[in-house]
Design a protein around this motif. Structure first.
Motif, PDB file in Angstrom:
ATOM      1  N   SER A   1     -35.760 -24.919 -18.551  1.00 38.72           N
ATOM      2  CA  SER A   1     -36.549 -25.367 -17.405  1.00 38.72           C
ATOM      3  C   SER A   1     -35.894 -26.606 -16.830  1.00 38.72           C
ATOM      4  O   SER A   1     -35.366 -27.433 -17.554  1.00 38.72           O
ATOM      5  CB  SER A   1     -37.985 -25.689 -17.826  1.00 38.72           C
ATOM      6  OG  SER A   1     -38.004 -26.721 -18.763  1.00 38.72           O
ATOM      7  N   SER A   2     -35.945 -26.745 -15.520  1.00 38.64           N
ATOM      8  CA  SER A   2     -35.311 -27.906 -14.899  1.00 38.64           C
ATOM      9  C   SER A   2     -36.110 -29.150 -15.216  1.00 38.64           C
ATOM     10  O   SER A   2     -37.267 -29.093 -15.585  1.00 38.64           O
ATOM     11  CB  SER A   2     -35.225 -27.716 -13.390  1.00 38.64           C
ATOM     12  OG  SER A   2     -36.512 -27.623 -12.847  1.00 38.64           O
TER      13      SER A   2
ATOM     14  N   ARG B   1     -32.880 -28.078  -1.993  1.00 35.97           N
ATOM     15  CA  ARG B   1     -33.725 -26.880  -1.868  1.00 35.97           C
ATOM     16  C   ARG B   1     -32.896 -25.662  -1.497  1.00 35.97           C
ATOM     17  O   ARG B   1     -33.138 -24.556  -1.988  1.00 35.97           O
ATOM     18  CB  ARG B   1     -34.818 -27.148  -0.833  1.00 35.97           C
ATOM     19  CG  ARG B   1     -35.869 -26.049  -0.747  1.00 35.97           C
ATOM     20  CD  ARG B   1     -37.063 -26.529   0.050  1.00 35.97           C
ATOM     21  NE  ARG B   1     -37.598 -27.756  -0.525  1.00 35.97           N
ATOM     22  CZ  ARG B   1     -37.668 -28.923   0.104  1.00 35.97           C
ATOM     23  NH1 ARG B   1     -37.256 -29.020   1.359  1.00 35.97           N
ATOM     24  NH2 ARG B   1     -38.139 -29.976  -0.495  1.00 35.97           N
TER      25      ARG B   1
ATOM     26  N   SER C   1     -31.040 -24.691  -4.756  1.00 37.89           N
ATOM     27  CA  SER C   1     -31.888 -24.265  -5.867  1.00 37.89           C
ATOM     28  C   SER C   1     -33.350 -24.245  -5.429  1.00 37.89           C
ATOM     29  O   SER C   1     -34.132 -25.130  -5.770  1.00 37.89           O
ATOM     30  CB  SER C   1     -31.706 -25.210  -7.059  1.00 37.89           C
ATOM     31  OG  SER C   1     -32.397 -24.731  -8.185  1.00 37.89           O
ATOM     32  N   PRO C   2     -33.736 -23.225  -4.636  1.00 35.55           N
ATOM     33  CA  PRO C   2     -35.105 -23.202  -4.101  1.00 35.55           C
ATOM     34  C   PRO C   2     -36.184 -23.115  -5.169  1.00 35.55           C
ATOM     35  O   PRO C   2     -37.294 -23.611  -4.965  1.00 35.55           O
ATOM     36  CB  PRO C   2     -35.106 -21.959  -3.202  1.00 35.55           C
ATOM     37  CG  PRO C   2     -33.943 -21.135  -3.656  1.00 35.55           C
ATOM     38  CD  PRO C   2     -32.924 -22.101  -4.178  1.00 35.55           C
ATOM     39  N   GLU C   3     -35.881 -22.521  -6.319  1.00 37.52           N
ATOM     40  CA  GLU C   3     -36.898 -22.425  -7.371  1.00 37.52           C
ATOM     41  C   GLU C   3     -37.159 -23.782  -8.007  1.00 37.52           C
ATOM     42  O   GLU C   3     -38.294 -24.100  -8.366  1.00 37.52           O
ATOM     43  CB  GLU C   3     -36.460 -21.422  -8.433  1.00 37.52           C
ATOM     44  CG  GLU C   3     -36.439 -19.970  -7.944  1.00 37.52           C
ATOM     45  CD  GLU C   3     -36.132 -19.006  -9.066  1.00 37.52           C
ATOM     46  OE1 GLU C   3     -35.948 -19.453 -10.216  1.00 37.52           O
ATOM     47  OE2 GLU C   3     -36.066 -17.791  -8.783  1.00 37.52           O
ATOM     48  N   ASP C   4     -36.116 -24.583  -8.157  1.00 35.88           N
ATOM     49  CA  ASP C   4     -36.292 -25.907  -8.763  1.00 35.88           C
ATOM     50  C   ASP C   4     -36.915 -26.906  -7.798  1.00 35.88           C
ATOM     51  O   ASP C   4     -37.613 -27.835  -8.227  1.00 35.88           O
ATOM     52  CB  ASP C   4     -34.943 -26.453  -9.239  1.00 35.88           C
ATOM     53  CG  ASP C   4     -34.442 -25.765 -10.496  1.00 35.88           C
ATOM     54  OD1 ASP C   4     -35.287 -25.273 -11.271  1.00 35.88           O
ATOM     55  OD2 ASP C   4     -33.223 -25.713 -10.699  1.00 35.88           O
TER      56      ASP C   4
ATOM     57  N   PRO D   1     -38.989 -26.521  -4.608  1.00 39.93           N
ATOM     58  CA  PRO D   1     -39.777 -25.956  -3.511  1.00 39.93           C
ATOM     59  C   PRO D   1     -40.303 -27.069  -2.609  1.00 39.93           C
ATOM     60  O   PRO D   1     -40.348 -28.241  -3.010  1.00 39.93           O
ATOM     61  CB  PRO D   1     -40.921 -25.246  -4.238  1.00 39.93           C
ATOM     62  CG  PRO D   1     -41.081 -26.019  -5.516  1.00 39.93           C
ATOM     63  CD  PRO D   1     -39.697 -26.447  -5.901  1.00 39.93           C
TER      64      PRO D   1
ATOM     65  N   SER E   1     -47.199 -28.049  -6.914  1.00 39.21           N
ATOM     66  CA  SER E   1     -46.636 -26.912  -6.175  1.00 39.21           C
ATOM     67  C   SER E   1     -47.496 -26.486  -4.995  1.00 39.21           C
ATOM     68  O   SER E   1     -47.004 -25.838  -4.072  1.00 39.21           O
ATOM     69  CB  SER E   1     -46.451 -25.725  -7.125  1.00 39.21           C
ATOM     70  OG  SER E   1     -47.688 -25.395  -7.754  1.00 39.21           O
TER      71      SER E   1
END
Length: 415
Positions: free
Chosen positions: A20-21, A282, A285-288, A290, A381
């Motif tokens: 996980s980041s 973003r 790395s859009p998942e890390d 958002p 989020s």
């Protein structure tokens, strides 16, 4: 390439990226009132058939239910030597088969069980890998491969948690302290320790371990990143900016480097330049990273006021005369008020002595609570999650007001 060299490659390439980041906010720091972070199956037995179907090689190339292992094809070598060669070639199923045979032939061979653990770990068989490493270290608590494999499993491969990082750190530090360790093993143990110390919020120690790695390998990008992160957490902002800037083109750490440069420029009030880095992070790395649910300043003040009003009566009574304010980011004076410094990504802060202690008369008011809009938004989020985080952070700071330390707050789920 030697098997230790390959394990180093396994550590220092993609597999060294934490599952996980790093969280957008760092865990609370004792005694300073910072905020809350945002952020078994049995081992397979050796098979008895030569015709067992071959499985794809490589981490992740496996099914949840592992088929019977093929017979170890050692080519005249000892099974443990064959397992190591297969591991070097990233043929993890064959490595597991030969390591399992070696362990069956010599049940008290710690290195055979460690080799099983590494092959199982590479195949994604975590519970079985945990058992194999546990057995290796029960036989020989100083087994270099057992310590390294277990440390890597808990710190790097599994999702980050306080307990996993602490356990992995114990293994890596034990290996690092072992006399006569080969230099490449020292590098690997020190790198894992740097990661674990950073995850645990112990940036000074992380910086020291990263320095060990870089003394051996000056261009080690993993250690360069851990060093940059530690400098940021220690509020050594100019050094952190230079360190992250050197990683912008790195395919593994570029996104995080852009994100941290955005955080650093934001602290300087260079909003447009900061946003450009946030946007690039973003994009990479859009998942890390958002888009954060960033409320306006007025909306955030209203949300904080509503959270205070919704507190239980006893908490509201304790807050009488204690202002609760909303700010954009932590001020340098607050971050540097203790040793070690507070993380720049804290979500909130309680200033002053707890209710059980008298005020010293130098501050007016002598106690206060502050919540940070930008850090809180990046720790959530959705708008709903942001409101939950505001409430949790407020409860955390009231806990400090009442004299609770971070261990007590963590025990109540307010870490």
């Amino acid at each position: 390439m030697s098997r230790r060299g390959l394990l180093a490659l396994f550590l220092l390439l993609g597999a060294c990226q934490r599952t996980s980041s790093e969280p957008a906010a760092v865990a609370a720091v004792p005694d300073a009132g910072p905020a809350v972070a945002p952020a078994a199956a049995t081992a397979p037995a050796p098979a008895v058939e030569d015709s067992a179907p071959a499985a794809p090689h490589g981490p992740g190339a496996h099914s949840d239910a592992m088929a019977a292992l093929p017979v170890c094809s050692s080519g005249g070598k000892a099974p443990l030597d064959a397992a190591r060669l297969y591991y070097d070639e990233q043929r993890y199923l064959e490595a597991l088969s030969c390591a399992a045979r070696a362990a069956a032939l010599e049940p008290d061979n710690a290195e055979a069980h460690a080799e099983r653990g590494m092959a199982l770990s590479a195949l994604g068989k975590v519970p079985e890998a945990q058992m194999a490493f546990a057995r290796s270290l029960a036989i020989d608590p100083d087994s270099p491969d057992g310590l390294l494999g277990a440390a890597h499993l808990y710190v790097v491969e599994l999702p980050s948690s306080h307990e996993r990082d602490e356990l992995g750190l114990l293994y890596s530090e034990r290996g690092l302290a072992k006399p006569g360790m080969l230099p490449d093993m020292v590098v690997q143990f020190a790198l894992i320790s740097a990661m674990a110390f950073n995850d645990l919020g112990q940036a000074e120690e992380a910086l020291a371990r990263a320095a060990i790695v870089l003394s051996h390998e000056p261009n080690n990008h993993e250690a360069m990143y851990e060093r940059a992160l530690a400098l940021f957490e220690l509020c050594r902002f100019a050094e952190a900016k230079a360190a992250f800037s050197s990683l912008l083109g790195n395919p593994q750490h570029g996104a995080h480097a852009h994100q941290h440069l955005g955080l650093l420029l934001e602290r300087e009030g260079r909003w447009k330049q900061a946003q450009a880095h946030f946007d690039k992070a973003r994009e990479l790395s859009p998942e890390d990273f958002p888009p954060p649910p960033m409320p306006s300043e007025a909306e955030f003040r209203e949300a904080v006021a509503n959270a205070v009003a919704a507190l239980p009566e006893a908490m509201r009574k304790d807050l009488e005369g204690v202002p609760v304010s909303a700010e954009e980011l932590p001020a340098d004076d607050d971050l540097l008020s203790g040793e070690p410094p507070l993380s720049p990504t804290i979500l909130g802060l309680f200033r002053g002595p707890p209710l059980s202690e008298p005020c010293d008369g130098t501050e007016t008011p002598c106690r206060s609570v502050v919540l940070y809009r930008r850090n809180l938004a990046r720790a959530a989020s959705t708008p709903a999650k942001l409101l939950e985080q505001i409430e949790m952070t407020l409860h955390h700071e009231v806990g400090h007001l009442r004299g609770e330390d971070d261990e007590e707050l963590a025990a109540r789920g307010l870490e």
